[in-house]
Scaffold this active site. Structure first.
Site, PDB file in Angstrom:
ATOM      1  N   ASP A 217       0.873  -1.182   0.000  1.00  0.00           N
ATOM      2  CA  ASP A 217       0.000   0.000   0.000  1.00  0.00           C
ATOM      3  C   ASP A 217       0.905   1.224   0.000  1.00  0.00           C
ATOM      4  O   ASP A 217       2.121   1.113   0.199  1.00  0.00           O
ATOM      5  CB  ASP A 217      -0.882  -0.022   1.265  1.00  0.00           C
ATOM      6  CG  ASP A 217      -1.771   1.212   1.378  1.00  0.00           C
ATOM      7  OD1 ASP A 217      -2.387   1.603   0.368  1.00  0.00           O
ATOM      8  OD2 ASP A 217      -1.846   1.801   2.474  1.00  0.00           O
TER       9      ASP A 217
ATOM     10  N   TYR B  98      -0.728   8.556  -2.137  1.00  0.00           N
ATOM     11  CA  TYR B  98      -0.772   8.368  -3.587  1.00  0.00           C
ATOM     12  C   TYR B  98      -1.937   9.163  -4.194  1.00  0.00           C
ATOM     13  O   TYR B  98      -1.899   9.530  -5.368  1.00  0.00           O
ATOM     14  CB  TYR B  98      -1.011   6.880  -3.915  1.00  0.00           C
ATOM     15  CG  TYR B  98       0.200   5.967  -3.859  1.00  0.00           C
ATOM     16  CD1 TYR B  98       1.473   6.413  -3.507  1.00  0.00           C
ATOM     17  CD2 TYR B  98       0.052   4.613  -4.169  1.00  0.00           C
ATOM     18  CE1 TYR B  98       2.554   5.535  -3.475  1.00  0.00           C
ATOM     19  CE2 TYR B  98       1.133   3.732  -4.141  1.00  0.00           C
ATOM     20  CZ  TYR B  98       2.384   4.197  -3.796  1.00  0.00           C
ATOM     21  OH  TYR B  98       3.457   3.328  -3.765  1.00  0.00           O
TER      22      TYR B  98
ATOM     23  N   CYS C  61      -4.356  -1.385  -2.031  1.00  0.00           N
ATOM     24  CA  CYS C  61      -4.538   0.062  -2.175  1.00  0.00           C
ATOM     25  C   CYS C  61      -5.462   0.281  -3.373  1.00  0.00           C
ATOM     26  O   CYS C  61      -5.152  -0.155  -4.487  1.00  0.00           O
ATOM     27  CB  CYS C  61      -3.170   0.701  -2.424  1.00  0.00           C
ATOM     28  SG  CYS C  61      -3.233   2.468  -2.769  1.00  0.00           S
ATOM     29  N   ASN C  62      -6.595   0.924  -3.123  1.00  0.00           N
ATOM     30  CA  ASN C  62      -7.553   1.195  -4.208  1.00  0.00           C
ATOM     31  C   ASN C  62      -6.926   2.114  -5.258  1.00  0.00           C
ATOM     32  O   ASN C  62      -7.143   1.952  -6.455  1.00  0.00           O
ATOM     33  CB  ASN C  62      -8.801   1.872  -3.652  1.00  0.00           C
ATOM     34  CG  ASN C  62      -9.598   0.966  -2.737  1.00  0.00           C
ATOM     35  OD1 ASN C  62     -10.562   0.352  -3.155  1.00  0.00           O
ATOM     36  ND2 ASN C  62      -9.191   0.860  -1.482  1.00  0.00           N
ATOM     37  N   THR C  63      -6.147   3.086  -4.786  1.00  0.00           N
ATOM     38  CA  THR C  63      -5.567   4.082  -5.689  1.00  0.00           C
ATOM     39  C   THR C  63      -4.548   3.425  -6.618  1.00  0.00           C
ATOM     40  O   THR C  63      -4.553   3.639  -7.831  1.00  0.00           O
ATOM     41  CB  THR C  63      -4.899   5.208  -4.867  1.00  0.00           C
ATOM     42  OG1 THR C  63      -5.836   5.653  -3.883  1.00  0.00           O
ATOM     43  CG2 THR C  63      -4.500   6.363  -5.744  1.00  0.00           C
TER      44      THR C  63
ATOM     45  N   CYS D 221     -10.969   3.276   0.347  1.00  0.00           N
ATOM     46  CA  CYS D 221      -9.515   3.429   0.534  1.00  0.00           C
ATOM     47  C   CYS D 221      -9.173   2.548   1.715  1.00  0.00           C
ATOM     48  O   CYS D 221      -9.888   2.551   2.725  1.00  0.00           O
ATOM     49  CB  CYS D 221      -9.179   4.889   0.838  1.00  0.00           C
ATOM     50  SG  CYS D 221      -7.506   5.153   1.475  1.00  0.00           S
TER      51      CYS D 221
ATOM     52  N   HIS E 241      -7.049   2.756   3.938  1.00  0.00           N
ATOM     53  CA  HIS E 241      -6.756   3.449   5.196  1.00  0.00           C
ATOM     54  C   HIS E 241      -8.039   3.659   6.024  1.00  0.00           C
ATOM     55  O   HIS E 241      -7.971   3.775   7.248  1.00  0.00           O
ATOM     56  CB  HIS E 241      -6.146   4.831   4.937  1.00  0.00           C
ATOM     57  CG  HIS E 241      -4.680   4.822   4.614  1.00  0.00           C
ATOM     58  ND1 HIS E 241      -4.185   4.359   3.422  1.00  0.00           N
ATOM     59  CD2 HIS E 241      -3.601   5.249   5.337  1.00  0.00           C
ATOM     60  CE1 HIS E 241      -2.854   4.507   3.409  1.00  0.00           C
ATOM     61  NE2 HIS E 241      -2.479   5.036   4.558  1.00  0.00           N
TER      62      HIS E 241
END
Ligand code: DGL
Length: 287
Positions: free
Chosen positions: A16, A48, A79-81, A192, A194
């Site tokens: 991530d 990110y 990590c979605n991004t 996300c 997080h």
């Protein structure tokens, strides 16, 4: 070109932009307790979500190559991004490895909502990515769900500071979540990795609002099941009766102390944690 033999005893690599992927690692560890895990936090480059897609793709490739160089038998893009920006590139660049990405849980949200309005909390880059917008259009067309997209600028930076109960986080969440509830959202997607780490504060904002029966969608468990399926299909699940106990190790492009403390407070374990710039090593090493 070097070829490598992937064995069931090799670790699963999980990465991530920072500590958020630990919300995925905890599900992978719960479902697959016999697996060795290596976790990479690119905290030196977090967040990110406000960076150009090409920059995130380049960083993601460096981190994924690093994990492959450490002998990973599969990679979880926790990590979605990074998934939106780079999962295709990673699959092209590391074709020998199963790669599992994460994306905001719009389908489970559409199945859960009763009001027909769903709020999606995610980074700016995730919400602008072609991959996400395609998914949004598909699910909205199929289900008639109205998706309200809420970029949470600054939230990842605050979470990376390590004080998950901070007033600054609660205030930020009030600003992001309240308008979604006001607009009739009864389901919120934590888009996300997080954000599950501050679920208690999100629940507090919902309670303060007086909204009843709001569902939070976190895909961590589904991602862990997908990892298990892929490893099983490839004959790569580590045997439950393997002699050596399962090991966990962490790597970070920022402070080892910060990642060690996140492991301790979020997962309750104290694995060895090292600092690295995430340049792929030329020789393969196992954890
Ligand atoms: N955990 C990452 C995600 O799921 C955070 C991205 C960021 O660093 O902004 O998108």
């Amino acid at each position: 070109m070097t070829t490598r033999t992937i064995t069931a005893d090799a670790p699963i690599g999980i990465f991530d932009s920072g500590v958020g992927g630990l919300s995925i690692l905890r599900h992978v560890r719960a479902l697959l307790p016999h697996e060795h895990l290596i976790y990479a936090a690119d905290s030196g480059f977090a967040p990110y979500g406000g960076k150009p897609e090409a920059v995130v793709a380049e960083r993601s490739l460096s981190v994924a190559r690093f994990l492959a160089g450490q002998g990973a038998k599969a990679i979880v893009v926790a990590c979605n991004t990074a998934t939106g920006a780079a999962v295709k590139l990673l699959r092209e660049s590391l074709p020998e490895l199963p790669i599992v990405g994460v994306e905001p849980g719009l389908k489970p949200a559409a199945a859960a909502t009763r009001s027909g309005t769903v709020g999606v909390l995610a980074t700016e880059l995730t919400l602008a990515s072609a991959k996400f917008l395609h998914l949004r259009d598909q699910v909205a067309d199929a289900s008639g769900t109205r998706f309200l997209l809420q970029p949470c600028r600054g939230l990842v930076d605050q979470i990376e500071l390590g004080d998950l109960g901070a007033t600054a986080i609660l205030e930020m969440l009030r600003g992001y979540v309240t308008p979604l509830l006001d607009a009739g959202a009864d389901t919120l997607v934590l888009g996300c990795t997080h954000y599950p780490l501050v679920q208690a504060s999100i629940e507090r904002v919902i309670a303060e609002h007086g909204a009843a029966g709001v569902t939070l969608i976190d895909t961590g468990e589904a991602v862990a099941r997908q990892v298990a399926r892929l490893l099983d299909a490839g004959g790569l699940l580590r045997a439950a009766d393997a002699q050596a106990p399962a090991r966990v190790a962490g790597w970070t492009s920022a402070s080892a102390t910060a990642l060690a403390s996140a492991f301790n407070s979020l997962i309750g374990i104290d694995p060895p944690v090292s600092e690295t710039a995430f340049a792929a090593p030329s020789t393969l090493e196992h954890i």
